[in-house]
Design an enzyme around this catalytic site. Structure first.
Site, mmCIF file in Angstrom:
data_model
loop_
_atom_site.group_PDB
_atom_site.id
_atom_site.type_symbol
_atom_site.label_atom_id
_atom_site.label_comp_id
_atom_site.label_asym_id
_atom_site.label_seq_id
_atom_site.Cartn_x
_atom_site.Cartn_y
_atom_site.Cartn_z
ATOM 1 N N GLY A 52 24.683 12.012 41.417
ATOM 2 C CA GLY A 52 24.268 11.023 40.426
ATOM 3 C C GLY A 52 22.966 10.378 40.855
ATOM 4 C CB SER A 53 20.298 11.818 42.918
ATOM 5 O OG SER A 53 19.969 12.993 42.178
ATOM 6 C CB SER A 54 18.607 11.421 37.863
ATOM 7 O OG SER A 54 19.764 11.397 37.039
ATOM 8 N N GLY A 56 20.236 4.588 37.747
ATOM 9 C CA GLY A 56 21.019 3.471 38.217
ATOM 10 C C GLY A 56 21.098 3.362 39.725
ATOM 11 C CE1 TYR A 57 23.462 -1.395 42.263
ATOM 12 C CE2 TYR A 57 24.500 -0.965 40.156
ATOM 13 C CZ TYR A 57 23.987 -1.851 41.079
ATOM 14 O OH TYR A 57 23.999 -3.198 40.815
ATOM 15 C CB ALA A 116 28.660 16.146 39.461
ATOM 16 C CB ALA A 144 28.332 6.476 34.805
ATOM 17 C CE1 TYR A 242 32.651 -1.209 33.901
ATOM 18 C CE2 TYR A 242 33.991 -2.132 35.657
ATOM 19 C CZ TYR A 242 33.072 -1.209 35.222
ATOM 20 O OH TYR A 242 32.582 -0.269 36.093
ATOM 21 C CB VAL A 281 19.821 -3.505 32.675
ATOM 22 C CG1 VAL A 281 19.609 -2.822 31.324
ATOM 23 C CG2 VAL A 281 19.936 -5.009 32.488
#
Length: 400
Positions: A52-54, A56-57, A116, A144, A242, A281
C-alpha cells in the site's frame, strides 16, 4: 506523449484526473521535511516491504523510511495507468516520484503494481525480494480496498462502510463545484451480518497473515523481523460509523491477528504490531460519512498542531528501529494518535460538532483546508506548481 493542460474535475470528493507535476511536488515536499538519521553509505540499509505504498500512510511510510533511514526494498500498490481519455491515478505518479527519490538517495527500492490480495502478486513480489535482497527486515501493511477476491475460495468480498446493529444519523460535509461547503444530515443503514463479515474479509488481518505466511514459506524473514499493520480508532463522534461499525470490526480483526502473528514470529526474535494512527485526509477516509466534517473541525481546533501522516510515519520508523522507545498502550498497540484523542482536543471538537449548523459551519471548521487537501490527493492545489502549463500524463511506471 503529448503534454496538455490538466484541470480538476469530478464528482464530490472523487476527481477523474490527477496532475503529474503536482503529485511529484508533493513527494518532493514530503522528503524535504525529513531529517536523515543515517548518511548514504553508512551502515547496512534495512530492507522493507511496504504494502500500500502509493497513498496515505503507506506513501508516508515509504518516503520517511527511504529518506530518514535509507530503507531499501519493495513497495506494492494497485494503480491505474494513463489512458487516451484519462490520466493515471495519483498513486501512479506519486510512485514514479518516490522511485526517483529512492534513486537520488542511493536506496535500492523497487515498485510493483498489482493486487496485494492475489497469490500471483505475492509470488512476483517475493521472487523480487529473494533475488534482490535475500530477505526482509520490515513489513508495513497499509491496505484500504473496496473488494477482495479470496485466493482460496475464489469468492469476491465487498467492504462496506456502515454501522452495525442500528441505523446511524450523522452530520456530513459536502462541497459544491465552486467549493462552497454544505452541512447535511444523513441516515446510514446498518450492515447485514454478511456485509459485516465481508468487510472483515477485505479489511481485516487475513491477508496480512498470508503475507507473513508467504515470507516464512520462502525463508525470507530475517532475524529480528518486525511487521506492523496500520489501524485507526478515532473519536467518539465518528465511532458509530467507524470503530463500532463494519470498518472497526475489520480493525479489531487486524489487531487480533497481530497477537497471533506475534506468537509465531517470536521464534525469529521477531515482532508483530499494530499502529494506531491519527486522523488524516486520505482517499479512503473521504468515503466515510461524517469524517469530512470531523477532520475539518479537528483542523480548526489544532491548526498546525495536527500531525501529518509524514510526521506520524517518522515517529513510527523511529520506534520500529529503536531510535525512540515504543509508545504502546495496554493492548500493545503503537499509539501515534495521542495528539488527536487528547481530552481537551476532543472536548473542543465535540463542542463545535454540536454547534455546527449550515449557517455556522464556516466559522467552526476549516472547510477550505479540507477541500484543498482533497484536491492535493490528486496533485492539485499544490504550492509551487503552475497549473497553466501543459503536463505530460503519459509517464511510465518505474522500471523494476
Amino acid at each position: 506523449m503529448t503534454a496538455r493542460l490538466i484541470q480538476p474535475s469530478g464528482r464530490g470528493f472523487l476527481l477523474f484526473d490527477s496532475h503529474p507535476a503536482g503529485c511529484a511536488r508533493i513527494v518532493a515536499d514530503m522528503a524535504a521535511q525529513v531529517q536523515p538519521k543515517t548518511q548514504p553509505g553508512e551502515g547496512k540499509r534495512p530492507v522493507a516491504l511496504v504494502i500500500g505504498s502509493s497513498a496515505g500512510y503507506g506513501l508516508a511510510a515509504s518516503v520517511a523510511g527511504i529518506t530518514r533511514y535509507g530503507v531499501q526494498g519493495v513497495g506494492l500498490c494497485f494503480e491505474r495507468p494513463p489512458t487516451a481519455r484519462r490520466t493515471a491515478t495519483a498513486g501512479w505518479y506519486r510512485t514514479i516520484a518516490t522511485a526517483t527519490l529512492a534513486q537520488e538517495t542511493g536506496s535500492d527500492f523497487a515498485f510493483v503494481n498489482g493486487d496485494a490480495f492475489a497469490d500471483a502478486t505475492k509470488d512476483d513480489v517475493l521472487d523480487l525480494v529473494a533475488k534482490r535482497f535475500g530477505g526482509i527486515d520490515y513489513l508495513i501493511y497499509s491496505v484500504a480496498a473496496p473488494r477482495r477476491t479470496d485466493p482460496v475460495t475464489g469468492a469476491l468480498h465487498q467492504s462496506v462502510i456502515q454501522p452495525i446493529g442500528a441505523e446511524h444519523v450523522t452530520k456530513t460535509l459536502e462541497f459544491d463545484e465552486d467549493g462552497t461547503p454544505h452541512l447535511k444530515e444523513i441516515r446510514v443503514q446498518p450492515a447485514t451480518d454478511e456485509e459485516a463479515a465481508d468487510t472483515v474479509k477485505v479489511m481485516g488481518g487475513e491477508d496480512w497473515a498470508r503475507w507473513v505466511d508467504a515470507l516464512e514459506a520462502r525463508d525470507l524473514i530475517r532475524p529480528g523481523f518486525t511487521t506492523v499493520a496500520l489501524s485507526y480508532i478515532g473519536s467518539h463522534l465518528t465511532s458509530a460509523i467507524y470503530r463500532a461499525g463494519t470498518i472497526g470490526a475489520a480493525k479489531l480483526h487486524l489487531e487480533g491477528t497481530a497477537s497471533v502473528l506475534r506468537d509465531r514470529l517470536s521464534a525469529h526474535g521477531g515482532r508483530a504490531l499494530t499502529s494506531v494512527n491519527g486522523a488524516a485526509v486520505t482517499q479512503a477516509s473521504t468515503a466515510i460519512p461524517g469524517i469530512a466534517l470531523y477532520v475539518s473541525l479537528l483542523r480548526d481546533v489544532l491548526g498546525e498542531g495536527m500531525a501529518s501522516p509524514l510526521a506520524q510515519s517518522i515517529d513510527l520508523w523511529d520506534q520500529l528501529t529503536g531510535t525512540a522507545p515504543l509508545d504502546t498502550d495496554e493492548q500493545g498497540r503503537i499509539r501515534l494518535d495521542r495528539w488527536e484523542l487528547d481530552e481537551e482536543v476532543q472536548a473542543a471538537v465535540t463542542e463545535r460538532w454540536e454547534a455546527a449548523t449550515p449557517d455556522t459551519i464556516g466559522d467552526l471548521a476549516d472547510t477550505g483546508w479540507f477541500r484543498d487537501e482533497v484536491r492535493r490527493l490528486y496533485g492539485f492545489e499544490v504550492p509551487g506548481v503552475d497549473y497553466t502549463l501543459p503536463s505530460d500524463p503519459d509517464l511510465l511506471w518505474p522500471a523494476v
